[in-house]
Design an enzyme around this catalytic site. Structure first.
Site, PDB file in Angstrom:
ATOM      1  N   SER A  82       9.538  -2.626  -4.795  1.00 23.70           N
ATOM      2  CA  SER A  82       8.799  -3.855  -5.086  1.00 23.70           C
ATOM      3  C   SER A  82       7.990  -3.811  -6.379  1.00 23.70           C
ATOM      4  O   SER A  82       7.606  -4.857  -6.892  1.00 23.70           O
ATOM      5  CB  SER A  82       7.865  -4.201  -3.921  1.00 23.70           C
ATOM      6  OG  SER A  82       6.810  -3.266  -3.826  1.00 23.70           O
ATOM      7  N   LYS A 155       0.589  -3.449  -5.005  1.00 23.67           N
ATOM      8  CA  LYS A 155       0.972  -4.646  -5.754  1.00 23.67           C
ATOM      9  C   LYS A 155       0.034  -4.816  -6.947  1.00 23.67           C
ATOM     10  O   LYS A 155      -0.947  -4.095  -7.097  1.00 23.67           O
ATOM     11  CB  LYS A 155       0.880  -5.904  -4.874  1.00 23.67           C
ATOM     12  CG  LYS A 155       1.618  -5.830  -3.543  1.00 23.67           C
ATOM     13  CD  LYS A 155       3.119  -5.831  -3.687  1.00 23.67           C
ATOM     14  CE  LYS A 155       3.802  -5.755  -2.320  1.00 23.67           C
ATOM     15  NZ  LYS A 155       5.280  -5.586  -2.453  1.00 23.67           N
TER      16      LYS A 155
END
Length: 271
Positions: A82, A155
């Site tokens: 990701s 993230k």
């Protein structure tokens, strides 16, 4: 051969013990202690302090590592795609646990945070022997191994509390508080987002997105059209800001918060 070696070791230990007993008896009887027996005492006197010092040094090292891991820095393992190409599977990163407090959080920071609400699928436990499992848990606990619990995510912060984040403008770019972002960290070939959204980050939360936008289950799919309420991550769940990749060595690098990307973004008018 191994059995024979063990037997010799036991016999040598017996002789050493017998020599000590005889030396003590001779000393009490007023007889001079032989050179060999004197050597036994000297060896005993040397080994014991060395062993004690080694135990103290190891104990202090483990304690220091635990203190650093608890309040200052911690290692984490990257398990997914990701954040490619900024981070790849197998990378180990060091996280500064002083962020967001007492150090301020910035747009563009790469952060590690606890799973807010079942963002992650259930993990399959790694099969280890009881001894290996205990050793692995201990080394993770004191900070000598990176956490592999599977309940943390990593993230990039796109929006701070009060920020108005929109995807996308006519140029197909994200905007934050009306300013379009040029995002050099986005995975090559990806658009800023295939999903349209228009959210305002609630107070005490941040809006996060993975750099590999087409392969990141971040704030976007978890928001459920709530305007940023459900998809934003509470600051209380943030473990810290990822500083650097430390393993493997060929990936060694500092993680940038890409200040140029957010330099022109104004402070949110309401938080």
């Amino acid at each position: 051969m191994m059995h024979d070696g063990a037997v010799r070791t036991e016999r040598e230990g017996d002789h050493l013990f017998e020599a000590e007993v005889e030396a003590e008896a001779e000393t009490q009887a007023g007889h001079p202690v032989s050179e060999a027996r004197r050597d036994v005492h000297q060896r005993r006197a040397t080994v014991t302090p060395m062993l004690r010092e080694s135990v103290i040094v190891i104990g202090l090292a483990l304690l220091l590592s635990l203190i650093v891991k608890t309040w200052l820095m911690q290692a984490f393992y990257i398990p997914s795609e990701s954040m490619e190409n900024t981070l790849v599977i197998g990378d180990r990163v060091i996280v500064n646990k002083l962020v967001p407090s007492p150090m301020s959080l910035q747009r563009g920071d790469v952060i590690v945070f606890e799973d807010p609400d079942h963002w992650l699928p259930a993990t399959v436990p790694v099969q280890r022997s009881p001894l290996a499992s205990a050793l692995n848990s201990t080394l993770i606990f004191v900070g000598l191994l990176p956490s592999d619990e599977g309940n943390h995510l990593i993230k990039r912060v796109i929006g701070l509390p009060g920020d108005h984040v929109v995807c996308c403008n006519q140029d197909k770019k994200l905007t934050v508080n009306g300013v379009a972002l040029n995002e050099p960290y986005v995975f090559p070939g990806d658009v800023p987002s295939e999903e349209s959204f228009d959210i305002t980050v609630p107070a005490g939360k941040v809006w996060v997105m993975g750099d590999h936008r087409s392969d990141s289950a971040d704030s976007r799919p978890h928001d459920e059209n709530s305007g940023g309420v459900l998809g934003s991550v509470p600051e209380s769940l943030i473990v810290g800001r990822a500083l650097t990749v430390v393993w493997p060595f060929e990936h060694l690098s500092w993680l940038s918060d890409s200040p140029a990307t957010f330099a022109k973004v104004p402070t949110a008018t309401a938080k």
